[in-house]
Each structure stands twice: as C-alpha cells, then as structure tokens.
Design a protein around this motif. Structure first.
Motif, PDB file in Angstrom:
ATOM      1  N   GLU A  42     -11.427   4.578  14.443  1.00 20.11           N
ATOM      2  CA  GLU A  42     -10.626   3.982  13.681  1.00 20.11           C
ATOM      3  C   GLU A  42     -10.568   4.583  12.274  1.00 20.11           C
ATOM      4  OE1 GLU A  42     -11.294  -0.138  13.629  1.00 20.11           O
ATOM      5  OE2 GLU A  42     -12.106  -0.130  15.721  1.00 20.11           O
ATOM      6  N   ILE A  43      -9.216   4.522  11.784  1.00 22.71           N
ATOM      7  CA  ILE A  43      -9.104   4.882  10.330  1.00 22.71           C
ATOM      8  C   ILE A  43      -8.055   3.712   9.546  1.00 22.71           C
ATOM      9  CG2 ILE A  43      -9.266   7.380  10.766  1.00 22.71           C
ATOM     10  CD1 ILE A  43      -6.470   7.696  10.467  1.00 22.71           C
ATOM     11  N   THR A  44      -8.401   3.745   8.263  1.00 20.52           N
ATOM     12  CA  THR A  44      -7.274   2.867   7.414  1.00 20.52           C
ATOM     13  C   THR A  44      -6.788   3.730   6.131  1.00 20.52           C
ATOM     14  OG1 THR A  44      -8.765   0.946   8.134  1.00 20.52           O
ATOM     15  CG2 THR A  44      -7.399   0.812   6.188  1.00 20.52           C
ATOM     16  N   LYS A  45      -5.432   3.738   6.118  1.00 16.95           N
ATOM     17  CA  LYS A  45      -4.858   4.562   5.145  1.00 16.95           C
ATOM     18  C   LYS A  45      -3.909   3.563   4.470  1.00 16.95           C
ATOM     19  CE  LYS A  45      -6.911   8.573   6.273  1.00 16.95           C
ATOM     20  NZ  LYS A  45      -7.637   9.151   5.258  1.00 16.95           N
ATOM     21  N   THR A  46      -3.864   3.770   3.086  1.00 14.83           N
ATOM     22  CA  THR A  46      -2.637   3.081   2.331  1.00 14.83           C
ATOM     23  C   THR A  46      -1.970   4.106   1.568  1.00 14.83           C
ATOM     24  OG1 THR A  46      -4.253   1.227   2.473  1.00 14.83           O
ATOM     25  CG2 THR A  46      -2.352   1.407   0.610  1.00 14.83           C
ATOM     26  N   LEU A  47      -0.732   3.800   1.185  1.00 13.10           N
ATOM     27  CA  LEU A  47       0.048   4.510   0.432  1.00 13.10           C
ATOM     28  C   LEU A  47       1.254   3.641  -0.114  1.00 13.10           C
ATOM     29  CD1 LEU A  47       1.173   8.131   0.543  1.00 13.10           C
ATOM     30  CD2 LEU A  47       3.059   6.350  -0.134  1.00 13.10           C
ATOM     31  N   GLY A  48       1.660   3.741  -1.554  1.00 14.39           N
ATOM     32  CA  GLY A  48       2.636   2.860  -1.942  1.00 14.39           C
ATOM     33  C   GLY A  48       2.057   1.884  -2.736  1.00 14.39           C
ATOM     34  N   GLY A  49       2.879   1.322  -3.584  1.00  9.99           N
ATOM     35  CA  GLY A  49       2.646   0.402  -4.611  1.00  9.99           C
ATOM     36  C   GLY A  49       2.269   1.045  -5.891  1.00  9.99           C
ATOM     37  N   VAL A 109       9.035  -0.043  -7.104  1.00  9.45           N
ATOM     38  CA  VAL A 109       7.970   0.999  -6.548  1.00  9.45           C
ATOM     39  C   VAL A 109       8.014   1.331  -5.021  1.00  9.45           C
ATOM     40  CG1 VAL A 109       6.234   0.450  -8.434  1.00  9.45           C
ATOM     41  CG2 VAL A 109       6.237  -0.748  -6.441  1.00  9.45           C
ATOM     42  N   ARG A 110       7.272   2.332  -4.675  1.00 14.48           N
ATOM     43  CA  ARG A 110       7.287   2.629  -3.338  1.00 14.48           C
ATOM     44  C   ARG A 110       6.528   1.552  -2.760  1.00 14.48           C
ATOM     45  NH1 ARG A 110       8.507   6.736  -0.327  1.00 14.48           N
ATOM     46  NH2 ARG A 110       8.219   8.365  -1.798  1.00 14.48           N
ATOM     47  N   SER A 111       7.039   0.820  -1.665  1.00 10.33           N
ATOM     48  CA  SER A 111       6.381  -0.312  -0.794  1.00 10.33           C
ATOM     49  C   SER A 111       5.006   0.344  -0.559  1.00 10.33           C
ATOM     50  CB  SER A 111       7.227  -0.695   0.222  1.00 10.33           C
ATOM     51  OG  SER A 111       8.498  -1.062  -0.110  1.00 10.33           O
ATOM     52  N   GLU A 112       4.058  -0.857  -0.881  1.00 12.56           N
ATOM     53  CA  GLU A 112       2.572  -0.689  -0.550  1.00 12.56           C
ATOM     54  C   GLU A 112       2.327  -0.828   0.907  1.00 12.56           C
ATOM     55  OE1 GLU A 112      -1.897  -2.721  -1.285  1.00 12.56           O
ATOM     56  OE2 GLU A 112       0.041  -3.094  -2.641  1.00 12.56           O
ATOM     57  N   ASN A 113       2.022   0.109   1.695  1.00 14.67           N
ATOM     58  CA  ASN A 113       1.787  -0.048   3.188  1.00 14.67           C
ATOM     59  C   ASN A 113       0.490   0.405   3.648  1.00 14.67           C
ATOM     60  OD1 ASN A 113       5.270   1.167   3.836  1.00 14.67           O
ATOM     61  ND2 ASN A 113       4.515  -0.790   3.484  1.00 14.67           N
ATOM     62  N   ARG A 114      -0.374  -0.592   4.244  1.00 13.96           N
ATOM     63  CA  ARG A 114      -1.518  -0.056   4.958  1.00 13.96           C
ATOM     64  C   ARG A 114      -1.353   0.088   6.324  1.00 13.96           C
ATOM     65  NH1 ARG A 114      -5.781  -4.195   2.699  1.00 13.96           N
ATOM     66  NH2 ARG A 114      -4.675  -5.428   4.291  1.00 13.96           N
ATOM     67  N   TYR A 115      -2.237   0.836   7.106  1.00  9.71           N
ATOM     68  CA  TYR A 115      -2.287   1.088   8.503  1.00  9.71           C
ATOM     69  C   TYR A 115      -3.647   1.139   8.820  1.00  9.71           C
ATOM     70  CZ  TYR A 115       2.716   2.455   7.548  1.00  9.71           C
ATOM     71  OH  TYR A 115       3.932   2.387   6.884  1.00  9.71           O
ATOM     72  N   GLY A 122       2.365  -4.641   4.937  1.00  2.82           N
ATOM     73  CA  GLY A 122       2.929  -4.189   3.602  1.00  2.82           C
ATOM     74  C   GLY A 122       2.951  -5.373   2.511  1.00  2.82           C
ATOM     75  N   ASN A 123       2.801  -4.733   1.303  1.00  5.11           N
ATOM     76  CA  ASN A 123       2.881  -5.699   0.112  1.00  5.11           C
ATOM     77  C   ASN A 123       4.318  -5.698  -0.203  1.00  5.11           C
ATOM     78  OD1 ASN A 123       2.620  -6.976  -2.306  1.00  5.11           O
ATOM     79  ND2 ASN A 123       0.620  -6.237  -2.723  1.00  5.11           N
ATOM     80  N   THR A 124       5.299  -6.363  -0.223  1.00  5.77           N
ATOM     81  CA  THR A 124       6.514  -6.171  -0.683  1.00  5.77           C
ATOM     82  C   THR A 124       6.817  -6.635  -1.874  1.00  5.77           C
ATOM     83  OG1 THR A 124       8.940  -6.481  -0.110  1.00  5.77           O
ATOM     84  CG2 THR A 124       7.481  -8.553   0.321  1.00  5.77           C
ATOM     85  N   GLY A 125       5.645  -7.054  -2.487  1.00  4.55           N
ATOM     86  CA  GLY A 125       5.950  -7.665  -4.056  1.00  4.55           C
ATOM     87  C   GLY A 125       6.558  -8.881  -3.841  1.00  4.55           C
ATOM     88  N   ALA A 126       7.537  -9.093  -5.047  1.00  5.86           N
ATOM     89  CA  ALA A 126       8.255 -10.529  -5.109  1.00  5.86           C
ATOM     90  C   ALA A 126       9.275 -10.662  -4.412  1.00  5.86           C
ATOM     91  CB  ALA A 126       8.599 -10.624  -6.812  1.00  5.86           C
ATOM     92  N   TYR A 127      10.046  -9.603  -3.748  1.00  6.95           N
ATOM     93  CA  TYR A 127      11.242  -9.561  -3.092  1.00  6.95           C
ATOM     94  C   TYR A 127      11.216  -8.540  -2.016  1.00  6.95           C
ATOM     95  CZ  TYR A 127      13.006 -12.509  -6.927  1.00  6.95           C
ATOM     96  OH  TYR A 127      13.087 -13.319  -8.081  1.00  6.95           O
ATOM     97  N   ASP A 130      -8.449   8.121   1.233  1.00  9.75           N
ATOM     98  CA  ASP A 130      -7.789   7.119   1.891  1.00  9.75           C
ATOM     99  C   ASP A 130      -6.387   6.671   1.321  1.00  9.75           C
ATOM    100  OD1 ASP A 130      -9.423   7.357   4.128  1.00  9.75           O
ATOM    101  OD2 ASP A 130     -10.724   5.848   3.309  1.00  9.75           O
ATOM    102  N   ALA A 131      -6.262   6.676   0.149  1.00  3.66           N
ATOM    103  CA  ALA A 131      -5.180   6.076  -0.753  1.00  3.66           C
ATOM    104  C   ALA A 131      -4.699   7.225  -1.825  1.00  3.66           C
ATOM    105  CB  ALA A 131      -5.436   4.800  -1.219  1.00  3.66           C
TER     106      ALA A 131
END
Length: 812
Positions: A216-223, A321-327, A348-353, A777-778
């Motif tokens: 298993e791996i966990t990777k995050t990019l964005g935000g 910002v680029r949407s924060e996505n974690r997989y 995904g952390n879409t933020g306020a909208y 990882d990020a």
C-alpha cells in the motif's frame, strides 16, 4: 545525458505542417504590437469607464449580521453600490465556479458535472478572501477600494475547518449545509453511486487474496501550488438599456455571453462579447461562470449604463490552487511483476467551493483505468470530495492528471524493487489502454520509454542509494515516469459542431476564421500551417494566410475553447475537410468562366485545367481579378468524431543531484518524449515540452502556498514570496517528438501542451529515491523533507543492524 539527435522526423512528409517554424505572432509580440486586455481597456479607449472592487472576507468562516453602506455610497467618485440584500442580486439564484466545460452550455445543461454552490455577493464567507456582501463602482480602483473600507459590517464569526480529515468528523462545522446538511462531503453527481464506490471491474478482493504479494502507498499532491499567471482575469461590461457590450480576456466569448444571458435575461443577440489575446491560460481559466461578470453588469446598469471594469489584482489571481488530492492505493502483484489488482481510495479537499476537485477523484481516475491501467484486470475506486474553509481548489494546468501521475507512478518502482526487474520493464508489462495493441505490448508506450532511456543514459542508473558521489556531498540519481497524452478527438465529443471559414481573395491571399482566444499556446500557428498545407493546390504559403485573433459574438463564428490541448488538432481536421470543399468551390468558380463542366476540371499550382487537355488552363487569381473580384468564401462546420481510438503515451526521465548534507535537490537533466500521433507544429510542440518542465520542476521542488492557520489567510500570494523557478533554475531539457500512434481523422493527432509536465514530478521523485533511497509522498520536495527522510533511513538501517526490525519487511 547523451549527445543524441532528437530532431523531429515526420512519419509522413508534409509541406508545412509539422515543420520547425517561428510562431506566427512571435515578431509582433516581441515588438509589443499585440494588444491584450489592459491595452484595449486603457483610460480613454472605453469612454466613461468605472472600476469595480468587491469586498473580501477577513475571516475564514463568518456571516454578515448587518451592513451600513451609507458612507461608501456618499464617497466622492462612487457611482454605484451593490449589496447582498439588493432584490436584483437575491433574485439571481445560485451560481457555480465549477469547470466550464469545452462546450458552450446554458445554465440548465451540463456536459460536465456542475455544482451550484455559490451565490452572488453572499452574506456568509467560507474562506479568507471570499468575495462577499458588497461591490462598488467608482471612477478609479483606488476610490472603489477606499469606499469598501467605509462599509460598516457586523460579523458573526463561525467555527472553521481547514483539513479534510477534520472536516470528516461528526462535530465538524458544516460548510455547505444547503448542499449537504449532515456532512462536509460533496454528494456524488451520479445519484446511483452507493457507498462512494465509483468504479469497479473484476473481483478485487479475490485477486488480492491470490496475489503473491501486496503493498500500500499513500500520495498527496495539490493545495499548495497555483498557476501564477502573468495576466489576470477581468472584464469590462456596459449595460445600457437593452444592450450589453463586454470586453474580456477570458477565452470563451460565447460561453461568457451565455452566462450573462442566463443571469440578466438580455437576449443573446443583444449581448456582444469581444475577446482576443490572453496573457495567460494553460489550463486555468476554465471558469466562464466567474461571478464578477454579472456583478459588473448590474453595477453598470445601476450606474446609468456606464461601462464597469473589474480586473483581478495580483493577490486575487493567486486565490485558486491546484486541488488537494490524496490517493491511498493497495496493489496486488505476482512474482513476475504482473499487477493483478488495484484498490484505490481517492479523496479531495476542494476548499470552500467546487472547482474541479470532484472531477479529479472520480472521472479522471475512472478514465485512467481504461487509458493507462487497462491491463490490470481487477480494479476498484472509492471517491470522496470534502468541503473546508481553505482557499478553493480550481483548474490548474494538467487538471487531475498531475495529481494522479504523482500518486500512481511510484507503484511501478515498488513492484520493480520487489521482483528485481527494471521499472521500464514493469511499465511495459502493466500499462496500456483498452483500444490500442490490446493483448500485446503497447507500441506507443514502448517507443517513448526506449527512446527516453537512450537519451538520458539509463544504463548508467545504479541501485538505489549507490550512485556516484559528486563533490563529496552530492548523490546522482535517475528517475522515470509515464502518462498518457491528452486529449484526442473522442475526448472532445461534447464540443459538438465547431466552425471554420476560409476566404480566398482575388490576389490569392487568405483570411481564415478559426475562432479561439490566443493564449500563447501557439494553436494559431498550427492553424495557419494547416491552411497553407491544405490549400497548397493554390500555392498558398503560411505568410499568405491571415488568422484573425479576435472573437466577437456579433461578427465572428462561434469560438472554440482552447482547452485540453485540442484546438490545433481539431482545427487541423476541419481545415483538411474545408480544403477539399475549397478546391471544389475554386473549380466551380473558374468553370463558369471556362464554360466547362466542373467535373472535367482539376486544380493544381493555382491553375484550374481541363483534365483531358491540361494545356487548357486558367490561373485562379487572374480569373477572379478579371471577372467580378468577389472572394471565394467557404464556411465549414464539423462535428468531433464519435469513435474510440485510444491515446498515445509520453515518458519523462530525470537526472538529479541530491546534497546529502543540505537536502537540496538539483535537476540537472530532463529528457521528455511525447508520442503526438501527428505533430502539427514541431517547434511549437517542443516549446511546450521544454517550458512544461519548468512548470513541473517548480511545482515539485519550490512552489508552496503558506497560510496563517489561525485565520486561514494566505501569506505568500504574490510573485516575490511564492517561489516559482526562473530561467537560471531550470534544468537542461532534451525534448523529442514521436509519431507512433495514429488517431482518427486525416491526421489523428493528440494534445501535447497541457500534459507536457504530467510526468515531471514523479520522475524527479523517482530520481531522488534512486539517488539517496528516500521516497517523498507529497510536494514540494523540500530540503527539510529530504533530510528527515535521510535521518529516518539511517535510523531504520541502524535498527535492522541490531535486529530491531524484522528482515524482509515490505516498504521503502
């Protein structure tokens, strides 16, 4: 990097298309002759123009309890004030900031999922910087800003939440209770989704149980990263009685017109939207629903029809910002390196909208299972999108694909390490799409990998952490990543019909209308080359062709959105078909003069001649000049293809040097190889390959938005403190273009520009791991993260020496 000739070589020789040639507007841009939005809206160019400013919330989550705008209304130079409680504003209903799709669509029609999570001038702020409450139109921007300071507001400060894991908790404050009263999770657009399962094929649980090994791996990019465009979004709107005129640098004039029509009820034929050159885009400005258009319109109406200009500031342009996505990815494999199962949780952390985040964690992952991981027979995806009080995530170049490439490419190194094979072999074994070369090695993927490996000198790659030591403190490493090219024609089906027109003048010069805002991507040059290529029977050269840069909803054809890197190949196909029609039109025009049946004539070298007697011929230009001097004007509408042709691949290879004492990472060389299907403008494509690596290196190593988490305030939303790389920072980039895959249509090309750096980040991360054995990882890959990784690696090695960690533990 080896000294290898990477000059593009055409699969099929063409006269102009695929050539190395300057961009058609390069000289005028260099000399400052090209006009942008700020040029056409200079003081005096649009008489009586006012300036709009909109109040920004100082709080991450707060509600306006009361508001007194009297002093602002009476401030000298103020002509109009709009409030959140004005009847015309409240009557507008809900709007969206979600991604405007590639099609021109009214409010009630979606070609991509849109979520109506915004209101105009809301009385509740959902992030620090949210535009709320009140807007002002004044003689100058400075006066408008001073007037906003005079607005007396009583706020109710509400609880805030910034982290998506905190937003999941039962006691978390609800951000959008009107959309989901019970939780901060965005509901799926597809109401048939159960338990957030958005994709499934095969039997994942069975395949995992039967696998020789799993990990298993966990990777995050964005935000953390933003576009940082050099031109900021804006508009001027003049609403005088029943007529509306709009000037904008947004790239979809017809979509802007439709949006204004939806929210003002002004007929489409009474709304004129004009755009031209845009100083920025590259995947960001996919937001034709920007509410400032409507606010500026109602301010203009309230100000007696005076034009009102809204232009984002430097800071406001950073507010997306680029949407924060974690997989979280679990993988099942066999000992030969064959991947048999993938189980993915995408969040995904879409933020306020909503600004495309849901698209990233659902649709783009779903289509990648078909386009990249088709050989994996068992796959499952659970998708979640969460609202928080962070700055909204939006559409940034490479939407969703950059995040996904970052997360999934490391899988193949894990597999390679476990089975003792080269990662390139693992890619070839496990990647491909469901359309091309099914059941065998994907030829496009193999070609870009083999060529990139040759260019970078892959044979010099050493086992992880065993690379050569440079200057006593630097370790060299090599890395690789792959991704599909995007897009091809089927992906643009929602565009429906799109138009071109070609006007052949009596002097044999040509005017082409292929309406699209020129954003610097170079599609206009590809269009001109395609026109010259397909009118070569008239001896037309590129310098004979005028491409008109302005889109005008009263005077020009419907524009075609320059998104998805699709404009060049879409217009190339349309111009090919239009060229066939033009040849027939030319023959028919001259046949009337020659008094010969058109079917008995042909055209070559600008002459129409009798097939049975080629000496009997008439020059086309001479005929037009000596008859009626009426140009030959041809209009052609074409629908995008509705058949699947798969997609080609790109490969990125990086060479890095990691300072083991400081943790710094220097990217010394990058080789990027893209299979474009058919290259339409070689120098234009290569410019995207090279410049895209600058974008990718910056986002991977240095770019990061910082916040004051007490208030949610962004701290470095400016060009000084937000660390983009500049020319001295960039690596040496060796680009190469291939033509292996063949799509549908005459040329069957695929996009290059937007995806030009999808593999840059994971290739760099893979190279860092190869150099020092540390996996990040990020993004960004900071010196602090590298040093922490080195410390943990040394601690792990020490523990293993003393028998404190079981031997053979899986992981890196």
């Amino acid at each position: 990097m080896k000294k290898i000739d990477t000059t593009f070589k055409q699969r099929e020789k063409k006269k102009y298309m695929g050539s190395y040639s300057p961009k058609m507007d390069a000289k005028d841009k260099t000399l400052g002759k090209v006009e942008f939005f700020d040029d056409v809206t200079l003081k005096g160019r649009i008489p009586g123009m006012l300036h709009c400013r909109i109040l920004e919330s100082p709080y991450p989550h707060a509600k306006i309890i009361s508001m007194d705008t009297t002093r602002a209304e009476n401030y000298p130079g103020v002509y109009a004030v709009l409030r959140c409680d004005d009847p015309e504003i409240r009557a507008l209903g809900r709007t969206t900031h979600a991604w405007t799709d590639i099609a021109i669509t009214p409010k009630e029609v979606d070609t991509i999922d849109r979520f109506w999570d915004r209101v105009f001038l809301p009385n509740r702020a959902l992030w620090t910087g949210d535009q709320v409450g009140v807007a002002v139109a004044a003689e100058t921007q400075e006066i408008a800003e001073e007037a906003l300071k005079l607005v007396d507001i009583q706020w109710e400060i509400l609880p805030e939440v910034f982290d998506m894991d905190e937003a999941k908790k039962p006691d978390a404050p609800i951000i959008h209770y009107e959309m989901n009263p019970n939780t901060n999770q965005l509901k799926h657009a597809d109401e048939d989704v159960v338990d957030d399962l958005t994709f499934e094929r095969g039997d994942v649980d069975k395949a995992m149980a039967e696998a020789d090994f799993t990990f298993e791996i966990t990777k995050t990019l964005g935000g953390t990263s933003t576009h940082g465009c050099l031109d900021y979004r804006g508009c001027v709107v003049r609403w005088d009685e029943d007529k509306m005129d709009v000037w904008t640098n947004h790239y979809m004039a017809d979509q802007t017109r439709m949006y204004l029509h939806d929210f003002t009820d002004v007929p489409l034929n009474k709304i004129r939207v004009i755009n031209g050159n845009s100083g920025a885009h590259m995947g960001k400005w996919n937001t034709g629903e920007d509410q400032f258009y409507v606010i500026a319109a109602y301010l203009s109406k309230r100000a007696g029809g005076r034009p009102v200009k809204y232009k984002m500031t430097n800071h406001e342009e950073f507010h997306e910002v680029r949407s924060e996505n974690r997989y979280k990815i679990k993988v099942g494999c066999m000992n030969d390196g064959k991947i048999t199962a993938m189980d993915v949780i995408a969040e995904g952390n879409t933020g306020a909208y909503v600004g495309g985040c849901d698209h990233n964690v659902e649709f783009i992952v779903q289509e990648s299972f078909d386009r990249i991981w088709a050989p994996v027979e068992n796959a499952r995806l659970h998708s979640y999108t969460w609202f928080t009080d962070k700055m909204p995530g939006g559409v940034v170049r490479g939407i969703g694909n950059v995040q996904l490439a970052w997360a999934f490419n490391p899988i193949y190194q894990h597999v390679a390490d476990h089975v003792g094979k080269d990662i390139i072999e693992i890619y070839k074994m496990n990647c491909g799409n469901s359309t091309n070369w099914v059941g065998e090695e994907n030829k496009s993927l193999a070609a870009v990998l083999d060529r990139g490996a040759e260019i970078i000198g892959w044979e010099d790659r050493k086992p992880h952490g065993q690379g050569e030591l440079i200057d006593g403190c630097k370790k060299k490493g090599y890395g690789v990543a792959i991704w599909n090219q995007w897009h091809a024609e089927l992906d643009e089906e929602a565009r429906g019909f799109y138009e071109v027109s070609i006007r052949l003048n009596p002097d044999m010069s040509v005017i082409v209308q292929a309406p699209t805002s020129e954003t610097g991507a170079g599609s206009n040059s590809a269009v001109v080359l395609a026109v010259a290529e397909n009118l070569s029977f008239l001896n037309i050269k590129p310098e004979d062709v005028l491409w008109t840069p302005k889109c005008d909803t009263e005077l020009t054809l419907r524009d075609n959105a320059p998104t998805d890197s699709a404009i060049s190949f879409l217009y190339a196909e349309a111009i090919y078909e239009a060229g066939i029609k033009m040849k027939r039109a030319v023959i028919e025009r001259v046949s009337d003069y020659m008094k010969i049946d058109p079917d008995e004539l042909d055209c070559e070298d600008a002459y129409v001649f009798e097939k049975a007697n080629p000496e009997n011929r008439v020059h086309v230009g001479w005929c037009m000049i000596h008859t009626d001097c009426v140009p030959i004007h041809l209009h052609h509408a074409r629908h995008t293809v509705r058949e699947q042709a798969g997609l080609p691949f790109g490969a990125w290879f990086a060479e890095v040097e990691v300072d083991v004492e400081l943790g710094t990472v220097e990217v010394t060389d990058i080789a990027v190889v893209n299979d474009a299907g058919t290259v339409l403008h070689a120098s234009g494509c290569e410019s995207h390959q090279i410049a895209g690596q600058c974008f990718g290196i910056g986002e991977t190593l240095t770019e990061e938005m910082h916040y004051d988490w007490e208030t949610g305030t962004p701290l470095n939303n400016n060009y000084i403190d937000y660390k983009m790389i500049t020319m001295p920072d960039r690596a040496f980039v060796k680009p190469e273009l291939l033509e292996v895959w063949q799509g549908l249509g005459r040329y069957g090309a695929a996009g290059v520009a937007e995806g030009a750096f999808c593999g840059t980040g994971p290739a760099i991360a893979n190279a860092v791991y190869n150099a020092v054995g540390v996996e990040i990882d990020a993004v960004p890959i900071t010196p602090q993260k590298v040093m922490k990784g080195l410390e943990e690696l040394e601690a792990k090695k020490a523990a293993e020496r003393f028998g404190l960690v079981p031997d053979g533990k899986e992981g890196r």
